[in-house]
Write a protein that holds these residues in place. Structure first.
Motif, PDB file in Angstrom:
ATOM      1  N   LYS A 107       9.401  15.654  -1.081  1.00 12.54           N
ATOM      2  CA  LYS A 107       8.716  15.469  -0.600  1.00 12.54           C
ATOM      3  C   LYS A 107       8.325  16.109   0.786  1.00 12.54           C
ATOM      4  N   PHE A 108       8.995  16.509   1.727  1.00 10.63           N
ATOM      5  CA  PHE A 108       8.347  17.777   2.829  1.00 10.63           C
ATOM      6  C   PHE A 108       8.053  18.437   2.732  1.00 10.63           C
TER       7      PHE A 108
ATOM      8  N   ARG B  22       4.687  18.448   1.460  1.00 13.78           N
ATOM      9  CA  ARG B  22       3.210  17.846   2.000  1.00 13.78           C
ATOM     10  C   ARG B  22       2.797  19.506   2.895  1.00 13.78           C
ATOM     11  N   ILE B  23       4.286  19.977   3.011  1.00 11.45           N
ATOM     12  CA  ILE B  23       3.754  21.533   3.593  1.00 11.45           C
ATOM     13  C   ILE B  23       2.976  21.841   2.819  1.00 11.45           C
TER      14      ILE B  23
ATOM     15  N   GLY C 108       0.903  21.749   0.221  1.00 12.48           N
ATOM     16  CA  GLY C 108      -0.428  20.484  -0.558  1.00 12.48           C
ATOM     17  C   GLY C 108      -0.961  18.975  -0.635  1.00 12.48           C
TER      18      GLY C 108
ATOM     19  N   ALA D 184      -1.561  18.750   7.655  1.00  6.52           N
ATOM     20  CA  ALA D 184      -0.529  18.912   7.247  1.00  6.52           C
ATOM     21  C   ALA D 184       0.819  18.755   7.202  1.00  6.52           C
ATOM     22  N   VAL D 185       1.337  19.988   8.623  1.00  6.11           N
ATOM     23  CA  VAL D 185       2.272  20.189   8.478  1.00  6.11           C
ATOM     24  C   VAL D 185       2.792  18.511   9.487  1.00  6.11           C
TER      25      VAL D 185
ATOM     26  N   ARG E 129       1.675  15.959   9.914  1.00  3.13           N
ATOM     27  CA  ARG E 129       1.900  14.396   9.440  1.00  3.13           C
ATOM     28  C   ARG E 129       2.885  14.905   8.421  1.00  3.13           C
ATOM     29  N   ALA E 130       3.774  15.929   8.087  1.00  8.48           N
ATOM     30  CA  ALA E 130       4.856  15.733   7.421  1.00  8.48           C
ATOM     31  C   ALA E 130       5.988  15.819   7.836  1.00  8.48           C
TER      32      ALA E 130
END
Lengths: 221, 261
Positions: free
Chosen positions: A90-91, A94-95, A97, B13-14, B16-17
Motif C-alpha cells: 500500500k505504501f 501511495r507514493i 500513484g 503523495a509521499v 500522505r503515504a
C-alpha cells in the motif's frame, strides 16, 4: 533511454574519502533492452544500479532518465519488517500513484506474489524468496519503462523465476530491465546486452555472452 | 509516455503515504499498542500533575496548580517529543530511501506531524480527565494557547532537523547533544512560574526560548497569571525560524551523506 555520462562515485569513510568505486563510467542504454551488469564483488554494480535508479547520487557526472524507472529491487531495503506485505504494498502504491488505483494494484500484487495468507503477516516473518516475490510483484504493478533488479531473482525458486521471466517477456515490447546477478543462467535467461564493470570502468557489450566471457577471463588471471 | 506528476503532487503523495505508514507502524506492535501509545505520555503527565498539582498544592497566584503543571508539561513535550522523533527519523526510515520519491525531509516532516497529532490527542484526554474531576479546563484565550503550542512544535521541528543531521554525521556529537538536552527540562520553567526565580538567575533563564513559549501558554489559560514583562512569543518564534533555516540548510548540504552512511 538512459544516458550515463562520466559518472564518478566514491564514498565518505571514517578516514576521509574512499577510493573511486566508479571512475568515469559512460554508456547509453537504449529503450527496451535488457542489460545484465557483471563484475566481481565490490566492483560497484549495486552502486551503479542505485545511481541509475536515482536513489544515490554520483560524486561527479550525471545520469539522464527520459523514462520512468523502478526503484532498485533488492534486499538492501524497500520493505519494512514490522509491517505486513499488504501495508508495504500500500505504501508503495501511495507514493507512486493515485489513491483510487490501490485496490486494483493490491489485487495484482497479491496474485503475482503467490504468498497466500502471508500477505497479511509482518514482512520480517518472510523467507528471502517470499520477499523477492513480493518486491517483484510490487514493481510489476506499475508500468515502469525500465526495471532495476539487484539479485532479486537469485533466491526465488524455479517456478518464481519462470514466472518472472514470462512477465518480462510480456513486458519486453515496452519495457527494459537492468539487472545485477552472479547467476550466469539468470543473466542469459533475462538479458541480451551486458555491461562489464572492471576497475572502475564500464564496458558495453551488445551480447551478454561477450560480457560474461570478458568477466570470466579477468578473474582467471 | 505516461503523464508525469509534478513535484508538489509527488511531495504530497509521499507525505500522505508516510503519515499513514507512521501511524500504522506505531499501532502495529500488538492489540493494545494504540492504548500504550497514548497511555505512556498520559501516565507521565498524570503522575506529575498529581505530584505537583494536587499533593504539593503550591500556591501560584491566579492559577489552578494542576492545570499549571499540565500545560507546562504539554508545552515542553510538544517541543521535546517532536525534536526526538525527528532526530531519529533518518535511521528509522533507511529502508524507505530505496524509493527515489522519498526524500529525507519528507520522512522527518511526516514524523513531526504524527507527533503533533498524538500530542493533541494526549492533551485532549488529559484535559477531559481534569474536567471530569471538576477543574476548569477552558482556556481564557484559546487562540494564544494554540499559537504558543504551534510555535513550540515548530521549535521542536527545527531543533530535530538540526539534530538529525548532527547525530547521523557524528555519533559522538549526538551523545553530547543528548547530555545537554537532559537539564533543559529543569531550566524551561515547566514546574515553576518564572517569577518565582530570583535575579540574576531569572534573566539567565529568560534567554531560554522555551521559557517564553511555556509562560505564554499559561497566559492563554489564566488571565491573572503574572510573568515578567519581557516574555515574548516572537522571541521563541525567531528561534524556531532560525533553527528551521539552519536545519534545512544542513539537510541540503549533507543530503547525500545522510542516506549513504
Amino acid at each position: 533511454m538512459i544516458i550515463v555520462s562520466d559518472v564518478h562515485k566514491r564514498y565518505q569513510t571514517d578516514k576521509g574519502y574512499g577510493k573511486w568505486v566508479l571512475n568515469g563510467v559512460s554508456f547509453t542504454i537504449p529503450p527496451r533492452v535488457n542489460v545484465g551488469l557483471v563484475g566481481p564483488n565490490g566492483a560497484g554494480k549495486s552502486t551503479l544500479l542505485r545511481i541509475i535508479g536515482g536513489v544515490d547520487h554520483p560524486s561527479k557526472g550525471e545520469v539522464r532518465r527520459d523514462c520512468s524507472v523502478s526503484w532498485p529491487l533488492g534486499f538492501a531495503g524497500g520493505l519494512q519488517g514490522t509491517m505486513t506485505g499488504r501495508q508495504n504494498a500500500k505504501f508503495v502504491c501511495r507514493i507512486h500513484g493515485r489513491e483510487e488505483e490501490i485496490p486494483e494494484k493490491l489485487a495484482f500484487i497479491q496474485d503475482f506474489a503467490e504468498i497466500g495468507d502471508a500477505f497479511d503477516e509482518p514482512v520480517k516473518s518472510y523467507s528471502s524468496g517470499m520477499k523477492s516475490r513480493l518486491l517483484f510483484g510490487m514493481s510489476l504493478a506499475f508500468d515502469f519503462d525500465v526495471y532495476l533488479s539487484d539479485e532479486i531473482t537469485a533466491v526465488g525458486d524455479a517456478a518464481f523465476r519462470n514466472k518472472a521471466a514470462a512477465a518480462f517477456k510480456k513486458l519486453s515490447d515496452h519495457a527494459g530491465l537492468i539487472m545485477v546477478s552472479h547467476g550466469e543462467g539468470t543473466l542469459r535467461q533475462f538479458c541480451q546486452a551486458g555491461i562489464w564493470l572492471h576497475q572502475g570502468q564500464a564496458y558495453w557489450f551488445d551480447d551478454i555472452e561477450d560480457a560474461l566471457k570478458n568477466y570470466k577471463d579477468s578473474i582467471k588471471l | 509516455m505516461k503523464r508525469t506528476r509534478s513535484s508538489p503532487e509527488i511531495f504530497f503523495a509521499v507525505i500522505r503515504a508516510l503519515i499513514l505508514r507512521e501511524a500504522a507502524l506505531r499501532i502495529a506492535g500488538g492489540r493494545l499498542s494504540w492504548f500504550w501509545l497514548l497511555m505512556e505520555p498520559i501516565a507521565h503527565l498524570a503522575l506529575f500533575v498529581a505530584l505537583f498539582g494536587f499533593i504539593l498544592q503550591r500556591l501560584i497566584p491566579g492559577t489552578d496548580p494542576a492545570i499549571f503543571i499540565a500545560i507546562g508539561l504539554i508545552g515542553y513535550f510538544t517541543f521535546q517529543r517532536t525534536a526526538t522523533q525527528v532526530k531519529v527519523g533518518i535511521s528509522a526510515n533507511l529502508a524507505l530511501f530505496s524509493y527515489r520519491q522519498v526524500k529525507v525531509l519528507d520522512t522527518l516532516l511526516a514524523r513531526a506531524l504524527v507527533e503533533l497529532v498524538l500530542m493533541l490527542l494526549t492533551s485532549g484526554i488529559l484535559f477531559a480527565a481534569l474536567a471530569m474531576i471538576g477543574r476548569n479546563v477552558i482556556p481564557d484565550n484559546p487562540l494564544l494557547v494554540l499559537g504558543s503550542l504551534a510555535v513550540m512544535w515548530l521549535t521542536g521541528l527545527g531543533f530535530g532537523l538540526i539534530l538529525s543531521v548532527v547525530s547521523t554525521l557524528s555519533e559522538d556529537a549526538g551523545k553530547v547533544v543528548d547530555l545537554i538536552m537532559r537539564p533543559l527540562y529543569f531550566v524551561s520553567g515547566v514546574m515553576y512560574p518564572i517569577l518565582s526565580i530570583q535575579q540574576p538567575y531569572r534573566d539567565m533563564l529568560l534567554l531560554n526560548p522555551l521559557v517564553h513559549g511555556i509562560e505564554m501558554l499559561r497566559h492563554g489559560f489564566f488571565p491573572r497569571y503574572s510573568s515578567p514583562p519581557s516574555i515574548d512569543l516572537s522571541y521563541l518564534a525567531l528561534w524556531a525560524l532560525a533553527m528551521i533555516f539552519v536545519g534545512l540548510l544542513l539537510q541540503r548540504r549533507f543530503s547525500q551523506r545522510l542516506v549513504t552512511l
